[in-house]
Design a protein around this motif. Structure first.
Motif, PDB file in Angstrom:
ATOM      1  N   LEU A   1       0.863  -1.182   0.000  1.00  0.00           N
ATOM      2  CA  LEU A   1       0.000   0.000   0.000  1.00  0.00           C
ATOM      3  C   LEU A   1       0.895   1.226   0.000  1.00  0.00           C
ATOM      4  O   LEU A   1       1.708   1.411   0.911  1.00  0.00           O
ATOM      5  N   ARG A   2       0.760   2.047  -1.029  1.00  0.00           N
ATOM      6  CA  ARG A   2       1.649   3.192  -1.147  1.00  0.00           C
ATOM      7  C   ARG A   2       1.445   4.160   0.031  1.00  0.00           C
ATOM      8  O   ARG A   2       0.315   4.373   0.480  1.00  0.00           O
TER       9      ARG A   2
ATOM     10  N   ASP B   1      -1.234   6.842  -0.596  1.00  0.00           N
ATOM     11  CA  ASP B   1      -2.616   6.370  -0.488  1.00  0.00           C
ATOM     12  C   ASP B   1      -2.995   6.136   0.971  1.00  0.00           C
ATOM     13  O   ASP B   1      -4.142   6.413   1.377  1.00  0.00           O
TER      14      ASP B   1
ATOM     15  N   GLU C   1      -3.991   9.413   2.686  1.00  0.00           N
ATOM     16  CA  GLU C   1      -5.273   9.983   2.285  1.00  0.00           C
ATOM     17  C   GLU C   1      -6.467   9.282   2.927  1.00  0.00           C
ATOM     18  O   GLU C   1      -7.596   9.776   2.839  1.00  0.00           O
ATOM     19  N   LEU C   2      -6.221   8.106   3.530  1.00  0.00           N
ATOM     20  CA  LEU C   2      -7.340   7.394   4.161  1.00  0.00           C
ATOM     21  C   LEU C   2      -7.761   8.119   5.431  1.00  0.00           C
ATOM     22  O   LEU C   2      -6.926   8.604   6.215  1.00  0.00           O
TER      23      LEU C   2
ATOM     24  N   PHE D   1     -12.656   3.637  -0.920  1.00  0.00           N
ATOM     25  CA  PHE D   1     -11.211   3.632  -1.236  1.00  0.00           C
ATOM     26  C   PHE D   1     -10.699   2.214  -1.573  1.00  0.00           C
ATOM     27  O   PHE D   1      -9.503   1.966  -1.529  1.00  0.00           O
TER      28      PHE D   1
ATOM     29  N   GLY E   1     -10.432   0.828  -4.345  1.00  0.00           N
ATOM     30  CA  GLY E   1      -9.583   0.819  -5.529  1.00  0.00           C
ATOM     31  C   GLY E   1      -8.137   1.162  -5.235  1.00  0.00           C
ATOM     32  O   GLY E   1      -7.252   0.869  -6.053  1.00  0.00           O
ATOM     33  N   ARG E   2      -7.864   1.829  -4.103  1.00  0.00           N
ATOM     34  CA  ARG E   2      -6.492   2.166  -3.749  1.00  0.00           C
ATOM     35  C   ARG E   2      -5.775   1.028  -3.002  1.00  0.00           C
ATOM     36  O   ARG E   2      -4.565   1.058  -2.870  1.00  0.00           O
ATOM     37  N   LEU E   3      -6.512   0.078  -2.505  1.00  0.00           N
ATOM     38  CA  LEU E   3      -5.909  -1.019  -1.741  1.00  0.00           C
ATOM     39  C   LEU E   3      -5.307  -2.067  -2.687  1.00  0.00           C
ATOM     40  O   LEU E   3      -5.803  -2.261  -3.808  1.00  0.00           O
TER      41      LEU E   3
ATOM     42  N   TYR F   1      -0.958  -4.551   5.360  1.00  0.00           N
ATOM     43  CA  TYR F   1      -0.308  -4.300   4.070  1.00  0.00           C
ATOM     44  C   TYR F   1       1.121  -3.843   4.331  1.00  0.00           C
ATOM     45  O   TYR F   1       1.424  -3.230   5.372  1.00  0.00           O
TER      46      TYR F   1
END
Length: 525
Positions: A446-447, A450, A453-454, A463, A465-467, A493
């Motif tokens: 997980l970047r 990203d 932003e959570l 969210f 789609g970001r995982l 992650y």
């Protein structure tokens, strides 16, 4: 000799004990160093005392039972993976040492591979049961096989090379003994050749002496006493010929090499017939064609055929005419010797040793030989080629040599294929493991942007789609033991795809569909 062996045994045992002690000291030093470098608090009994005790048993056992030693050291390596904080075992060096001794021993390849496979299966089972980190899966499927197979193959190569050197020296000694035997056989063949020539030449001369004595016995100028003396002389010469034949017959043996090594005859067929005529024998010679191109061995064989058959005719049919025909035509030479049979009840050539030798001699130069009734009497016919090329006979191989050579080639091919296939298979397994590890570790990353932003309270669908597509499956126990909010479900992650080190772990905890907590947990507990 036995006293010397008894004295050598204690020395060998002391050397083996010193070598095993040195091995154990080196391996123990590596274990103690790794124990001191562990970040987490290690267990002195599990991580140090127990492995050193097992090694103290496995190192000497590896001389007599190397498979047992491999399994013992493999269990020590698996013990490191079973620790609360898994770690790569520092005892891979010990595993390599016992695998090398397994290769240098006499254990068959099938049993040795079974032991190596059992050791690897034990480590894989520990990894599967304890769900260790992916990096230790990579360690198990790459480093452990390398520590097992490569030293084992090296040991097998060393044993095969030592056996090759030992067999080479044995073969050199065998060849030296064989060379002495060949020299002795050459001396015996030369003696047989001399005996055969003595029988042929001296027997012929004695037959001529007997024939001349028989001719003098018929002289009208002799008295009765002189004739009696000549008869006794002729009988004595005949007995001498018989004794000579019997004595030489014990010594002579059929020998192809002796026949091929004969030099050119000392006299021609014409000279041989002329001497017989001078002795009073009624001999007729007819030669057609030119024999200038005859090979020396063929010329010698023609001379021997005429000499032997003429001697037999003068001995067993004295006074009867002998007809000799030598014909050269179309690269072939035919020798025909015939004379009337003196009496139907008396065999012309008793014994048959001379004809047997002639038949073998003619056969060796590529000709044909026939002796028996023909042409109104007894006839000998030999047909020979004018030129005989070299016909060396290969030395016969000892019994079982061909089968032994085939088996040795089969074993060599199998070992060569194994020596190439094992490193290739090991490299392929390591490559596949590395690719799988890289895909697994990069697929659960997980970047950090990203993650930043959570926000807590967001539904997961907003969210999702970001995982990453998959979660981090090999979370260290120390990280998983960090307290979490009650009645929540947490996902883990990785913060980056670093394969060689533990990285920070992102934890997302959900209460139903909503995110209630997000934490950054250090990768090193």
């Amino acid at each position: 000799m036995f006293d010397r062996l008894k004295r050598q045994r204690p020395v060998a045992r002391r050397k083996a004990l010193l070598l095993d002690t040195a091995f154990w000291a080196v391996l123990a030093g590596a274990g103690i160093f790794a124990y001191g470098e562990r970040a987490a608090a290690p267990s002195p009994v599990r991580d140090l005392a127990l492995p050193l005790l097992v090694l103290a048993v496995a190192v000497p056992v590896s001389r007599s039972r190397p498979r047992t030693a491999v399994l013992l050291v493999g269990a020590v390596c698996a013990l490191g993976l079973a620790a609360p904080v898994p770690a790569g075992s520092p005892y891979l060096l010990a595993l390599a040492v016992v695998a090398f001794r397994l290769g240098t021993g006499t254990t068959p390849a099938g049993r040795a591979l079974t032991a190596l496979g059992g050791c690897l299966a034990l480590d894989l089972a520990v990894c599967a049961v304890l769900r260790v980190d992916a990096v230790y899966w990579f360690y198990t499927v790459s480093m452990v096989p390398a520590a097992l197979l490569l030293p084992w193959l090296t040991g097998r190569y060393r044993r095969a090379r030592a056996a090759l050197v030992r067999d080479g020296w044995d073969r050199a000694r065998a060849l030296e003994e064989r060379q002495r035997a060949v020299a002795e056989q050459a001396r015996l063949r030369e003696r047989n050749r001399i005996a055969a020539d003595m029988h042929d030449s001296l027997g012929h001369q004695l037959s001529l002496v007997a024939l001349r004595a028989g001719a003098l016995e018929l002289s009208p100028t002799l008295t009765g006493a002189d004739r009696a003396d000549l008869a006794e002389l002729r009988a004595a010469v005949a007995d001498a010929v018989d004794h000579l034949r019997d004595t030489v017959g014990v010594l002579r043996e059929p020998d192809a090499h002796a026949v091929r090594s004969q030099a050119a005859p000392p006299e021609s067929v014409e000279q041989l017939v002329a001497r017989a005529r001078e002795s009073g024998a009624p001999v007729e010679l007819r030669r057609t064609g030119s024999g200038a191109g005859l090979a020396p061995v063929v010329d010698r064989t023609v001379h021997r055929v005429v000499q032997e058959t003429l001697t037999n005719a003068l001995k067993h049919a004295p006074g009867s005419p002998v007809r000799i025909s030598v014909e050269h035509r179309r690269s072939r030479t035919s020798v025909r010797v015939s004379n009337p049979v003196p009496s139907p009840a008396a065999p012309p050539f008793p014994g048959g040793h001379g004809l047997t030798g002639l038949r073998e001699r003619v056969r060796l130069v590529g000709g044909t030989f026939r002796a028996g009734p023909g042409g109104g009497g007894y006839e000998v016919l030999a047909t020979l080629p004018d030129d005989v090329g070299p016909q060396p006979r290969p030395d016969p191989e000892p019994p079982g040599a061909a089968a032994g050579l085939v088996a040795a080639r089969r074993v060599t091919r199998r070992r060569f294929a194994l020596a190439l296939a094992a490193p290739a298979a090991l490299g392929l397994v390591a490559l596949v493991s590395a690719v799988a590890l890289a895909l697994q570790l990069t697929g659960c990353v997980l970047r950090p942007a990203d993650f930043a932003e959570l926000r807590t309270g967001q539904p997961r669908d907003s969210f999702a789609g970001r995982l990453p597509d998959q979660e981090y499956a090999y979370v260290p126990d120390g990280v998983r033991a960090v307290p979490r909010p009650p009645a929540t479900r947490c996902e883990y992650y990785r913060s980056n795809g670093n394969v060689l080190d533990r990285v920070d772990v992102y934890r997302l905890c959900f209460a139903g569909p909503r995110l209630v907590a997000k934490d950054v947990l250090p990768g090193r507990a």
